[in-house]
Design a protein around this motif. Sequence first.
Motif, PDB file in Angstrom:
ATOM      1  N   GLY A  46     -42.170 106.593 -27.752  1.00 12.74           N
ATOM      2  CA  GLY A  46     -43.530 106.358 -27.286  1.00 12.74           C
ATOM      3  C   GLY A  46     -44.075 105.061 -27.830  1.00 12.74           C
ATOM      4  O   GLY A  46     -43.330 104.199 -28.276  1.00 12.74           O
ATOM      5  N   ARG A  95     -51.335 113.476 -18.569  1.00 15.19           N
ATOM      6  CA  ARG A  95     -50.168 113.201 -17.731  1.00 15.19           C
ATOM      7  C   ARG A  95     -49.900 114.433 -16.889  1.00 15.19           C
ATOM      8  O   ARG A  95     -49.909 115.551 -17.408  1.00 15.19           O
ATOM      9  CB  ARG A  95     -48.973 112.904 -18.641  1.00 15.19           C
ATOM     10  CG  ARG A  95     -47.925 112.081 -18.006  1.00 15.19           C
ATOM     11  CD  ARG A  95     -46.965 111.465 -18.971  1.00 15.19           C
ATOM     12  NE  ARG A  95     -46.416 112.396 -19.939  1.00 15.19           N
ATOM     13  CZ  ARG A  95     -45.461 112.084 -20.784  1.00 15.19           C
ATOM     14  NH1 ARG A  95     -44.950 110.884 -20.786  1.00 15.19           N
ATOM     15  NH2 ARG A  95     -45.010 112.966 -21.629  1.00 15.19           N
ATOM     16  N   ASP A  96     -49.719 114.232 -15.599  1.00 14.07           N
ATOM     17  CA  ASP A  96     -49.473 115.341 -14.662  1.00 14.07           C
ATOM     18  C   ASP A  96     -50.577 116.399 -14.735  1.00 14.07           C
ATOM     19  O   ASP A  96     -50.310 117.586 -14.643  1.00 14.07           O
ATOM     20  CB  ASP A  96     -48.112 115.984 -14.937  1.00 14.07           C
ATOM     21  CG  ASP A  96     -46.961 115.008 -14.795  1.00 14.07           C
ATOM     22  OD1 ASP A  96     -47.054 114.116 -13.921  1.00 14.07           O
ATOM     23  OD2 ASP A  96     -45.980 115.119 -15.554  1.00 14.07           O
ATOM     24  N   GLU A 140     -50.121 102.552 -18.684  1.00  9.68           N
ATOM     25  CA  GLU A 140     -48.679 102.800 -18.859  1.00  9.68           C
ATOM     26  C   GLU A 140     -48.341 102.564 -20.321  1.00  9.68           C
ATOM     27  O   GLU A 140     -48.813 101.604 -20.926  1.00  9.68           O
ATOM     28  CB  GLU A 140     -47.867 101.822 -18.016  1.00  9.68           C
ATOM     29  CG  GLU A 140     -47.991 102.013 -16.532  1.00  9.68           C
ATOM     30  CD  GLU A 140     -47.028 103.038 -15.967  1.00  9.68           C
ATOM     31  OE1 GLU A 140     -46.046 103.400 -16.653  1.00  9.68           O
ATOM     32  OE2 GLU A 140     -47.261 103.471 -14.835  1.00  9.68           O
ATOM     33  N   THR A 188     -52.831 115.282 -22.919  1.00  9.77           N
ATOM     34  CA  THR A 188     -51.747 115.036 -23.861  1.00  9.77           C
ATOM     35  C   THR A 188     -52.280 114.653 -25.226  1.00  9.77           C
ATOM     36  O   THR A 188     -51.902 115.231 -26.225  1.00  9.77           O
ATOM     37  CB  THR A 188     -50.827 113.917 -23.329  1.00  9.77           C
ATOM     38  OG1 THR A 188     -50.354 114.305 -22.043  1.00  9.77           O
ATOM     39  CG2 THR A 188     -49.654 113.673 -24.240  1.00  9.77           C
ATOM     40  N   GLY A 204     -44.898 106.883 -20.817  1.00 10.01           N
ATOM     41  CA  GLY A 204     -45.261 107.431 -19.514  1.00 10.01           C
ATOM     42  C   GLY A 204     -46.532 106.810 -18.974  1.00 10.01           C
ATOM     43  O   GLY A 204     -47.118 105.910 -19.563  1.00 10.01           O
ATOM     44  N   ARG A 205     -46.969 107.311 -17.820  1.00 10.03           N
ATOM     45  CA  ARG A 205     -48.202 106.862 -17.166  1.00 10.03           C
ATOM     46  C   ARG A 205     -49.273 107.916 -17.417  1.00 10.03           C
ATOM     47  O   ARG A 205     -49.026 109.109 -17.230  1.00 10.03           O
ATOM     48  CB  ARG A 205     -47.969 106.684 -15.665  1.00 10.03           C
ATOM     49  CG  ARG A 205     -49.198 106.225 -14.905  1.00 10.03           C
ATOM     50  CD  ARG A 205     -48.838 105.931 -13.445  1.00 10.03           C
ATOM     51  NE  ARG A 205     -50.011 105.766 -12.612  1.00 10.03           N
ATOM     52  CZ  ARG A 205     -50.702 104.640 -12.495  1.00 10.03           C
ATOM     53  NH1 ARG A 205     -50.332 103.578 -13.177  1.00 10.03           N
ATOM     54  NH2 ARG A 205     -51.759 104.580 -11.706  1.00 10.03           N
ATOM     55  N   TYR A 206     -50.463 107.456 -17.796  1.00  9.71           N
ATOM     56  CA  TYR A 206     -51.551 108.358 -18.165  1.00  9.71           C
ATOM     57  C   TYR A 206     -52.818 108.058 -17.386  1.00  9.71           C
ATOM     58  O   TYR A 206     -53.163 106.896 -17.154  1.00  9.71           O
ATOM     59  CB  TYR A 206     -51.884 108.221 -19.658  1.00  9.71           C
ATOM     60  CG  TYR A 206     -50.777 108.716 -20.546  1.00  9.71           C
ATOM     61  CD1 TYR A 206     -50.753 110.028 -20.992  1.00  9.71           C
ATOM     62  CD2 TYR A 206     -49.736 107.877 -20.912  1.00  9.71           C
ATOM     63  CE1 TYR A 206     -49.723 110.491 -21.782  1.00  9.71           C
ATOM     64  CE2 TYR A 206     -48.700 108.331 -21.703  1.00  9.71           C
ATOM     65  CZ  TYR A 206     -48.701 109.641 -22.130  1.00  9.71           C
ATOM     66  OH  TYR A 206     -47.673 110.094 -22.908  1.00  9.71           O
TER      67      TYR A 206
END
Length: 114
Positions: A22, A57-58, A96, A62, A80-82
């Motif tokens: 990360g 995320r999704d 990102e 998070t 990841g993309r947030y």
Amino acid sequence: MLVLIPVLLVGCGGGSAASEGGGTLFGTVSGGPGGACPSQEGPCSIPASWMTLSFSRDGSPTVTATTNAAGHYRAHLPAGRYAVQGPQPLKPRHVEVAAGDSRRVDFSVDTKIS
């Protein structure tokens, strides 16, 4: 015995997001009415003190980060993309994060104060 101590510390899950694929985002959140300031060129802005940012995320939250009195925040996130949300809409709305990332991302919010 001294050799085992570092191995035990690593095994205890004390690693940072950057060491686990990360990265870290940091910056300032500022808000204001968006009008011109008499004392400076450009729009007025003030630090968004004690604002909680939610990185999701999704659709699942998070990480959260709260700004300090000067509007500064720091968040350690898996790669990841947030989507980023606060108590009011923020710009940018998405960020990102790449493995090993350590970069500044500033956010702005319109406080609707005239």
